[in-house]
Each structure stands twice: as structure tokens, then as C-alpha cells.
Design a protein around this motif. Structure first.
Motif, PDB file in Angstrom:
ATOM      1  N   GLU A  18       2.231   1.907  -3.441  1.00 28.30           N
ATOM      2  CA  GLU A  18       1.226   2.452  -4.367  1.00 28.30           C
ATOM      3  C   GLU A  18       1.163   3.971  -4.252  1.00 28.30           C
ATOM      4  O   GLU A  18       0.707   4.643  -5.174  1.00 28.30           O
ATOM      5  CB  GLU A  18      -0.151   1.850  -4.070  1.00 28.30           C
ATOM      6  N   GLY A  19       1.592   4.511  -3.127  1.00 27.02           N
ATOM      7  CA  GLY A  19       1.675   5.953  -2.954  1.00 27.02           C
ATOM      8  C   GLY A  19       0.396   6.647  -2.544  1.00 27.02           C
ATOM      9  O   GLY A  19       0.339   7.872  -2.511  1.00 27.02           O
ATOM     10  N   LYS A  20      -0.627   5.899  -2.195  1.00 27.99           N
ATOM     11  CA  LYS A  20      -1.903   6.523  -1.817  1.00 27.99           C
ATOM     12  C   LYS A  20      -1.877   7.063  -0.392  1.00 27.99           C
ATOM     13  O   LYS A  20      -2.527   8.062  -0.100  1.00 27.99           O
ATOM     14  CB  LYS A  20      -3.046   5.519  -1.975  1.00 27.99           C
ATOM     15  N   LEU A  21      -1.144   6.388   0.489  1.00 24.10           N
ATOM     16  CA  LEU A  21      -1.061   6.803   1.889  1.00 24.10           C
ATOM     17  C   LEU A  21       0.394   6.874   2.325  1.00 24.10           C
ATOM     18  O   LEU A  21       1.238   6.109   1.859  1.00 24.10           O
ATOM     19  CB  LEU A  21      -1.804   5.816   2.808  1.00 24.10           C
ATOM     20  N   GLU A  44       0.837  -1.202   0.000  1.00 25.91           N
ATOM     21  CA  GLU A  44       0.000   0.000   0.000  1.00 25.91           C
ATOM     22  C   GLU A  44       0.875   1.257   0.000  1.00 25.91           C
ATOM     23  O   GLU A  44       0.567   2.238  -0.677  1.00 25.91           O
ATOM     24  CB  GLU A  44      -0.928   0.016   1.216  1.00 25.91           C
ATOM     25  N   TYR A  45       1.968   1.204   0.745  1.00 32.05           N
ATOM     26  CA  TYR A  45       2.887   2.346   0.781  1.00 32.05           C
ATOM     27  C   TYR A  45       3.484   2.583  -0.604  1.00 32.05           C
ATOM     28  O   TYR A  45       3.590   3.715  -1.065  1.00 32.05           O
ATOM     29  CB  TYR A  45       3.994   2.111   1.807  1.00 32.05           C
TER      30      TYR A  45
END
Length: 179
Positions: free
Chosen positions: A19-22, A16-17
Motif C-alpha cells: 500500500e506504500g504507507k509505511l 501494508e508494505y
């Protein structure tokens, strides 16, 4: 006591990190992770060792290796995570446990294994050893200690050279075994 996180959760958070969304802090909060430093550590381990680095697997390290790691960390001022990455240790928090054992004066704590000790048949043999056999055993242990101290001194005098020399030996030994 440190909270254990599943291997799947670690991998999910790191992906998830990536992916750069959060960011790190929001990810930690979203997944109920106690601090952002835990997530940062997972990211660094993943970047260095891949998904395999995040899996929980038991690995044992020799006392010599543990002392070398602690000596390196003290000399360079590296953090536990930086030191772990340097030495290829996938679980940086273990270095803190080794350090704590030394600081508390429990040098033997570096050599303690968890769980029940194995049943030993050697107790009976120890009682049956002759005086000469006991002296030979003591000499063997003293030789090992001297050899250990020589290696430690060599490492302290030239850590890069020492590590490079042993890295080459390791690689040449692993090539032989695969033939």
C-alpha cells in the motif's frame, strides 16, 4: 531459536508494505518483528510465489537437491534469499540450516528428519539377510553413490545446462501425469 510468525501476520505486513504507507523498518517495528530483513524476505517471497509462498507448510527436499543448492550458492555468491528464489524454495532460512550442518561436519545432518523415527520392521529382515543379499544391497548402494557423484560433477561443470535439462524433464513428467 527463531521466532515463528503467523501466516496472517506475514500477509498483512506484505500488503501494508504494498500500500506504500509505511516502509520496511517501520512495519517491522509496528508488528514487533525482530528485524527488517525478515520483512524484506517475506516481500521477495510474496513477489515470487504469491500468498501461497508465505504459508507455513512442510516440504522435504532430497539430499541431492540440498547439496546442489549449497554448491550453487557457494559458486555464485548468491545470498540465501536469492538462492531460495532461484530454486523455488519458499523458506530461505532452511538453506542456512543445511549450510550449518555441512560446516559443522554433519553431512548426515542434511538427511535427518525431525521427530520420532518410524518403527521399522526391516531390522528383523536385516538379520535374516544372507551374505549374498547383503552384497547385492551393498552393490546397489554403491551404484547409487556413483550415480549421485556423476550428477554432482555434471552440475558443477555446467550448472545452467544441468538445471535447464532437469527443468525440462520435470515439466515433461508433470504433463504426463496430468493426462
Amino acid at each position: 531459536m527463531a521466532k515463528k510468525y503467523s501466516d496472517d501476520l506475514k500477509l498483512t505486513v506484505v500488503r501494508e508494505y504494498q500500500e506504500g504507507k509505511l516502509g520496511i523498518r517501520p512495519l517491522a517495528k509496528k508488528h514487533g518483528i525482530r528485524s527488517k530483513s525478515v520483512v524484506e524476505r517475506w516481500i521477495k517471497v510474496y513477489e515470487r510465489f504469491g500468498a501461497e509462498g508465505l504459508t507455513s507448510k512442510k516440504k522435504t527436499y532430497s539430499v541431492q537437491f540440498r547439496l546442489d543448492v549449497l554448491s550453487f550458492m557457494k559458486r555464485t555468491g548468491f545470498s540465501e534469499t536469492e538462492t531460495a528464489l532461484h530454486f523455488g524454495i519458499t523458506e530461505p532460512t532452511i538453506i542456512g540450516k543445511w549450510k550449518k550442518a555441512i560446516l559443522e561436519g554433519k553431512d548426515e545432518g542434511l538427511n535427518i528428519h525431525k521427530g520420532r523415527p518410524p518403527m521399522s520392521k526391516n531390522k528383523k529382515k536385516d538379520k535374516e539377510m544372507t551374505y549374498e543379499q547383503k552384497l547385492e544391497r551393498e552393490n546397489e548402494l554403491l551404484r547409487l553413490e556413483v550415480e549421485y557423484l556423476k550428477k554432482l560433477r555434471a552440475f558443477q561443470m555446467d550448472p545452467k545446462g544441468y538445471l535447464e535439462k532437469h527443468k525440462q524433464q520435470f515439466h515433461s513428467n508433470s504433463k504426463k501425469s496430468s493426462d
